[in-house]
Design a protein around this motif. Structure first.
Motif, PDB file in Angstrom:
ATOM      1  N   ASN A   1      -7.098 -15.188  -3.500  1.00  0.00           N
ATOM      2  CA  ASN A   1      -7.269 -13.418  -3.966  1.00  0.00           C
ATOM      3  C   ASN A   1      -6.615 -12.719  -3.437  1.00  0.00           C
ATOM      4  O   ASN A   1      -7.698 -11.989  -3.508  1.00  0.00           O
ATOM      5  CB  ASN A   1      -8.897 -13.364  -4.620  1.00  0.00           C
ATOM      6  CG  ASN A   1      -8.957 -14.074  -5.878  1.00  0.00           C
ATOM      7  OD1 ASN A   1      -8.408 -14.497  -7.151  1.00  0.00           O
ATOM      8  ND2 ASN A   1     -10.307 -14.854  -5.930  1.00  0.00           N
ATOM      9  N   ARG A   2      -5.541 -13.054  -2.508  1.00  0.00           N
ATOM     10  CA  ARG A   2      -5.358 -11.461  -1.781  1.00  0.00           C
ATOM     11  C   ARG A   2      -4.881 -10.409  -2.216  1.00  0.00           C
ATOM     12  O   ARG A   2      -4.401 -10.364  -3.970  1.00  0.00           O
ATOM     13  CB  ARG A   2      -3.594 -12.699  -1.421  1.00  0.00           C
ATOM     14  CG  ARG A   2      -3.675 -13.569   0.001  1.00  0.00           C
ATOM     15  CD  ARG A   2      -2.479 -13.811   0.264  1.00  0.00           C
ATOM     16  NE  ARG A   2      -1.900 -14.672   0.017  1.00  0.00           N
ATOM     17  CZ  ARG A   2      -0.792 -15.202  -0.534  1.00  0.00           C
ATOM     18  NH1 ARG A   2      -0.298 -14.800   0.459  1.00  0.00           N
ATOM     19  NH2 ARG A   2      -0.047 -15.853  -1.490  1.00  0.00           N
ATOM     20  N   VAL A   3      -5.020  -9.516  -1.209  1.00  0.00           N
ATOM     21  CA  VAL A   3      -4.517  -7.595  -2.471  1.00  0.00           C
ATOM     22  C   VAL A   3      -2.977  -7.232  -0.840  1.00  0.00           C
ATOM     23  O   VAL A   3      -2.853  -7.883  -0.126  1.00  0.00           O
ATOM     24  CB  VAL A   3      -5.759  -7.366  -1.631  1.00  0.00           C
ATOM     25  CG1 VAL A   3      -6.421  -7.854  -2.946  1.00  0.00           C
ATOM     26  CG2 VAL A   3      -5.954  -7.126  -0.659  1.00  0.00           C
ATOM     27  N   ALA A   4      -3.015  -6.497  -1.755  1.00  0.00           N
ATOM     28  CA  ALA A   4      -1.117  -6.061  -1.017  1.00  0.00           C
ATOM     29  C   ALA A   4      -1.705  -5.297   0.148  1.00  0.00           C
ATOM     30  O   ALA A   4      -3.010  -4.388  -0.099  1.00  0.00           O
ATOM     31  CB  ALA A   4      -0.627  -5.661  -1.690  1.00  0.00           C
ATOM     32  N   PHE A   5      -1.375  -5.019   1.036  1.00  0.00           N
ATOM     33  CA  PHE A   5      -1.784  -3.971   2.106  1.00  0.00           C
ATOM     34  C   PHE A   5      -0.783  -3.764   3.005  1.00  0.00           C
ATOM     35  O   PHE A   5      -0.179  -4.419   2.986  1.00  0.00           O
ATOM     36  CB  PHE A   5      -3.095  -5.008   3.483  1.00  0.00           C
ATOM     37  CG  PHE A   5      -3.112  -3.858   4.270  1.00  0.00           C
ATOM     38  CD1 PHE A   5      -4.559  -2.999   4.029  1.00  0.00           C
ATOM     39  CD2 PHE A   5      -3.139  -3.988   5.567  1.00  0.00           C
ATOM     40  CE1 PHE A   5      -4.457  -2.177   5.123  1.00  0.00           C
ATOM     41  CE2 PHE A   5      -3.043  -3.513   6.249  1.00  0.00           C
ATOM     42  CZ  PHE A   5      -4.401  -2.232   6.345  1.00  0.00           C
ATOM     43  N   ASN A   6      -0.698  -2.233   3.114  1.00  0.00           N
ATOM     44  CA  ASN A   6       0.436  -1.330   3.770  1.00  0.00           C
ATOM     45  C   ASN A   6       0.368  -1.895   5.536  1.00  0.00           C
ATOM     46  O   ASN A   6      -0.680  -1.008   6.030  1.00  0.00           O
ATOM     47  CB  ASN A   6       1.206  -0.600   3.314  1.00  0.00           C
ATOM     48  CG  ASN A   6       1.776  -0.517   2.173  1.00  0.00           C
ATOM     49  OD1 ASN A   6       1.934  -1.386   1.460  1.00  0.00           O
ATOM     50  ND2 ASN A   6       1.223   0.727   1.449  1.00  0.00           N
ATOM     51  N   MET A   7       1.228  -2.745   6.506  1.00  0.00           N
ATOM     52  CA  MET A   7       1.354  -2.508   7.791  1.00  0.00           C
ATOM     53  C   MET A   7       2.863  -2.288   7.727  1.00  0.00           C
ATOM     54  O   MET A   7       3.891  -2.357   7.821  1.00  0.00           O
ATOM     55  CB  MET A   7       1.762  -4.389   8.473  1.00  0.00           C
ATOM     56  CG  MET A   7       0.127  -4.357   8.340  1.00  0.00           C
ATOM     57  SD  MET A   7      -0.153  -6.236   8.507  1.00  0.00           S
ATOM     58  CE  MET A   7      -0.300  -5.936  10.955  1.00  0.00           C
ATOM     59  N   MET A   8       2.653  -0.496   8.505  1.00  0.00           N
ATOM     60  CA  MET A   8       3.774   0.163   8.901  1.00  0.00           C
ATOM     61  C   MET A   8       4.539   0.159   7.769  1.00  0.00           C
ATOM     62  O   MET A   8       5.405   0.412   8.186  1.00  0.00           O
ATOM     63  CB  MET A   8       4.172  -1.123   9.961  1.00  0.00           C
ATOM     64  CG  MET A   8       3.662  -0.775  11.841  1.00  0.00           C
ATOM     65  SD  MET A   8       4.181  -1.657  12.601  1.00  0.00           S
ATOM     66  CE  MET A   8       5.443   0.367  13.335  1.00  0.00           C
ATOM     67  N   GLY A   9       3.880   0.629   7.372  1.00  0.00           N
ATOM     68  CA  GLY A   9       4.641   1.458   5.446  1.00  0.00           C
ATOM     69  C   GLY A   9       5.245  -0.549   4.706  1.00  0.00           C
ATOM     70  O   GLY A   9       6.044  -0.097   4.436  1.00  0.00           O
ATOM     71  N   LYS A  10       5.091  -1.196   5.143  1.00  0.00           N
ATOM     72  CA  LYS A  10       5.522  -2.362   4.962  1.00  0.00           C
ATOM     73  C   LYS A  10       4.776  -3.416   4.441  1.00  0.00           C
ATOM     74  O   LYS A  10       3.486  -3.682   4.788  1.00  0.00           O
ATOM     75  CB  LYS A  10       6.751  -3.836   5.874  1.00  0.00           C
ATOM     76  CG  LYS A  10       7.519  -2.852   6.764  1.00  0.00           C
ATOM     77  CD  LYS A  10       8.587  -2.675   5.480  1.00  0.00           C
ATOM     78  CE  LYS A  10       9.605  -2.173   6.767  1.00  0.00           C
ATOM     79  NZ  LYS A  10      11.099  -1.394   6.040  1.00  0.00           N
ATOM     80  N   PRO A  11       4.358  -3.960   2.793  1.00  0.00           N
ATOM     81  CA  PRO A  11       3.486  -4.828   2.339  1.00  0.00           C
ATOM     82  C   PRO A  11       3.657  -6.237   2.308  1.00  0.00           C
ATOM     83  O   PRO A  11       4.573  -6.585   2.964  1.00  0.00           O
ATOM     84  CB  PRO A  11       4.308  -4.699   0.795  1.00  0.00           C
ATOM     85  CG  PRO A  11       5.222  -4.350   0.805  1.00  0.00           C
ATOM     86  CD  PRO A  11       6.275  -4.187   1.975  1.00  0.00           C
ATOM     87  N   VAL A  12       2.388  -6.447   3.139  1.00  0.00           N
ATOM     88  CA  VAL A  12       1.907  -7.819   2.862  1.00  0.00           C
ATOM     89  C   VAL A  12       0.699  -8.142   2.373  1.00  0.00           C
ATOM     90  O   VAL A  12      -0.196  -7.654   1.607  1.00  0.00           O
ATOM     91  CB  VAL A  12       1.296  -8.229   4.656  1.00  0.00           C
ATOM     92  CG1 VAL A  12       3.098  -7.571   5.354  1.00  0.00           C
ATOM     93  CG2 VAL A  12       0.349  -7.438   5.046  1.00  0.00           C
ATOM     94  N   LEU A  13       0.895  -9.108   2.341  1.00  0.00           N
ATOM     95  CA  LEU A  13      -0.338 -10.515   0.971  1.00  0.00           C
ATOM     96  C   LEU A  13      -1.391 -10.536   1.855  1.00  0.00           C
ATOM     97  O   LEU A  13      -1.064 -11.215   2.782  1.00  0.00           O
ATOM     98  CB  LEU A  13      -0.201 -10.236   0.331  1.00  0.00           C
ATOM     99  CG  LEU A  13       0.733 -10.721  -1.261  1.00  0.00           C
ATOM    100  CD1 LEU A  13       1.310 -11.903  -2.020  1.00  0.00           C
ATOM    101  CD2 LEU A  13       0.368  -9.543  -1.842  1.00  0.00           C
ATOM    102  N   VAL A  14      -2.672  -9.789   2.136  1.00  0.00           N
ATOM    103  CA  VAL A  14      -3.724 -10.874   2.535  1.00  0.00           C
ATOM    104  C   VAL A  14      -4.735 -11.413   2.162  1.00  0.00           C
ATOM    105  O   VAL A  14      -5.510 -10.591   1.427  1.00  0.00           O
ATOM    106  CB  VAL A  14      -4.142  -9.235   4.121  1.00  0.00           C
ATOM    107  CG1 VAL A  14      -3.028  -9.509   4.725  1.00  0.00           C
ATOM    108  CG2 VAL A  14      -4.497  -8.552   3.603  1.00  0.00           C
ATOM    109  N   PRO A  15      -5.627 -11.666   2.150  1.00  0.00           N
ATOM    110  CA  PRO A  15      -7.463 -11.902   1.763  1.00  0.00           C
ATOM    111  C   PRO A  15      -7.492 -10.643   2.011  1.00  0.00           C
ATOM    112  O   PRO A  15      -7.662 -10.095   2.577  1.00  0.00           O
ATOM    113  CB  PRO A  15      -7.875 -13.202   2.833  1.00  0.00           C
ATOM    114  CG  PRO A  15      -6.600 -13.571   3.370  1.00  0.00           C
ATOM    115  CD  PRO A  15      -5.994 -12.878   3.676  1.00  0.00           C
ATOM    116  N   GLY A  16      -8.906 -10.542   0.558  1.00  0.00           N
ATOM    117  CA  GLY A  16      -9.274  -9.888   0.714  1.00  0.00           C
ATOM    118  C   GLY A  16     -10.895  -9.317   1.685  1.00  0.00           C
ATOM    119  O   GLY A  16     -11.302  -9.975   2.530  1.00  0.00           O
TER     120      GLY A  16
END
Length: 393
Positions: A209-224
């Motif tokens: 159940n990964r969630v989208a997270f922005n790193m430096m304005g770029k989306p990455v999918l990471v665990p919640g």
């Protein structure tokens, strides 16, 4: 619980790292403040940017040389962090584009995810969690980006007779640049730590159940956040034993950001199933002790945490640092025997360590490698560690 006593230097650093809300949970030794010791401990705890921000906010009097060191390190760390975060996102995209199951983890991710100012979180490398079946493919991609495993691990990964045993008994692989590069260390992991410590998680368990997270304005999918907490307790607690203020600083920021919204029934279920619920409770207790909040209440536990022994051990290491060891395996083993939930969990750890010795083909290849390339005492020590399962990376 009796209020522990800490040095003035450590008291300042605790406040710098964990921002207690006006609650002093310890006594302070009646000794003069030692700026040099303050600097040394800030270095050991890897919180120099936090210490520098605290010194400025509190107008703490420090000698020019100590203040200069903190300032210069903080400025350099800010530049390094931003550069590394950019590299982290770029390499993540390269892995994903090539159908490698991957997500960034630990320092680089937590700096961006948990800290209001990401530059305040010290980290020196970039870590990715990789699906175990994708490790070989990820190494090819990262090699094309200029990062390679050392000859020893390259040898093990190319030996068809032992590669599966290697992946099943290890958990991470450090890579270094093949040419001059700003990033000197990159690691991939396919488990949370060595399988013989019985914190085993598959890719699906962590990444379901990964969630989208922005790193430096770029989306990455990471665990919640639930999985982030679980992985933090394993690494910072089960492996590193909360030995540095940096680790508790991470935990507190995660809890203050997400404790009210996390699925604690899920966290309880997973940590009990994997046998480290007690370690979770002790860790939440320590965080709450210094923050002045009750984080244990989220789990529904009736007992009071942290235990006096757990807290005293942590403060002792915070105050006096840890001796440098060639391998931390025995220390980690004893700690997990002490703090894992049930005797069945502890016996599983013992059995897993003994079971490591049954991988005779892998052990033989390890010994053969060091015999062929041995050039001195260091190589001989490494060969012994390889056989005993004490290869700390």
């Amino acid at each position: 619980m009796q209020r522990p006593k800490v040095s003035r230097e450590l008291a300042h650093l605790i406040e710098a790292a964990v921002f207690p809300s006006g609650r002093q949970s310890f006594e302070i030794e009646d000794k003069p403040f030692d700026p040099q010791r303050f600097s040394t401990l800030a270095n050991w705890h890897q919180i120099r940017p936090l210490a520098f921000e605290y010194v400025q906010a509190k107008a703490l009097a420090l000698p020019d040389n100590v203040l200069k060191m903190l300032r210069e390190f903080t400025l350099g760390q800010a530049v390094t962090n931003m550069a590394f975060l950019g590299i982290c996102v770029r390499l993540y995209n390269r892995l994903i584009e090539n159908d490698v199951r991957a997500f960034p983890m630990k320092g680089a991710l937590w700096a961006w995810m948990l800290y209001d100012k990401p530059v305040l979180r010290e980290f020196g490398d970039i870590d990715y969690f990789i699906g175990k079946e994708d490790v070989s493919k990820s190494l090819d991609i990262l090699l094309s980006e200029g990062f390679a495993a050392d000859n020893y691990r390259h040898y093990l990964l190319k030996e068809k007779a032992v590669v599966e045993d290697y992946l099943n008994t290890d958990y991470q692989l450090p890579l270094t640049p093949v040419e001059e590069h700003a990033l000197q260390s990159l690691e991939i992991q396919w488990n949370c730590t060595y399988p013989r410590y019985c914190y085993n998680f598959t890719w699906d368990e962590l990444a379901e159940n990964r969630v989208a997270f922005n790193m430096m304005g770029k989306p990455v999918l990471v665990p919640g956040m639930e999985i982030q907490l679980i992985m933090m307790v394993i690494h910072h607690g089960g492996v590193e034993q909360w030995d540095k203020l940096k680790y508790v600083a991470d935990l507190l920021r995660l809890l203050d950001k997400a404790a009210d919204s996390m699925d604690w029934a899920y966290i309880n279920k997973i940590t009990k199933a994997k046998g480290f619920h007690k370690l979770l409770l002790e860790s939440l207790g320590v965080a709450g002790y210094f923050r002045g909040r009750d984080y244990v209440k989220y789990t529904g536990a009736a007992e009071s945490y942290p235990s006096e022994r757990f807290l005293t051990d942590i403060l002792t290491h915070w105050e006096n640092k840890r001796p440098s060891l060639k391998t931390k395996t025995w220390r980690i083993f004893l700690y997990n025997i002490k703090y894992r939930d049930k005797w069945s969990d502890k016996l599983s750890i013992v059995a897993a360590h003994i079971g490591y010795l049954t991988h005779w083909k892998l052990l033989w290849h390890k010994i053969s490698w060091y015999r062929k390339g041995s050039s001195g005492e260091a190589d001989r020590d490494r060969a012994v560690n390889a056989v005993s399962g004490r290869e700390d990376i």
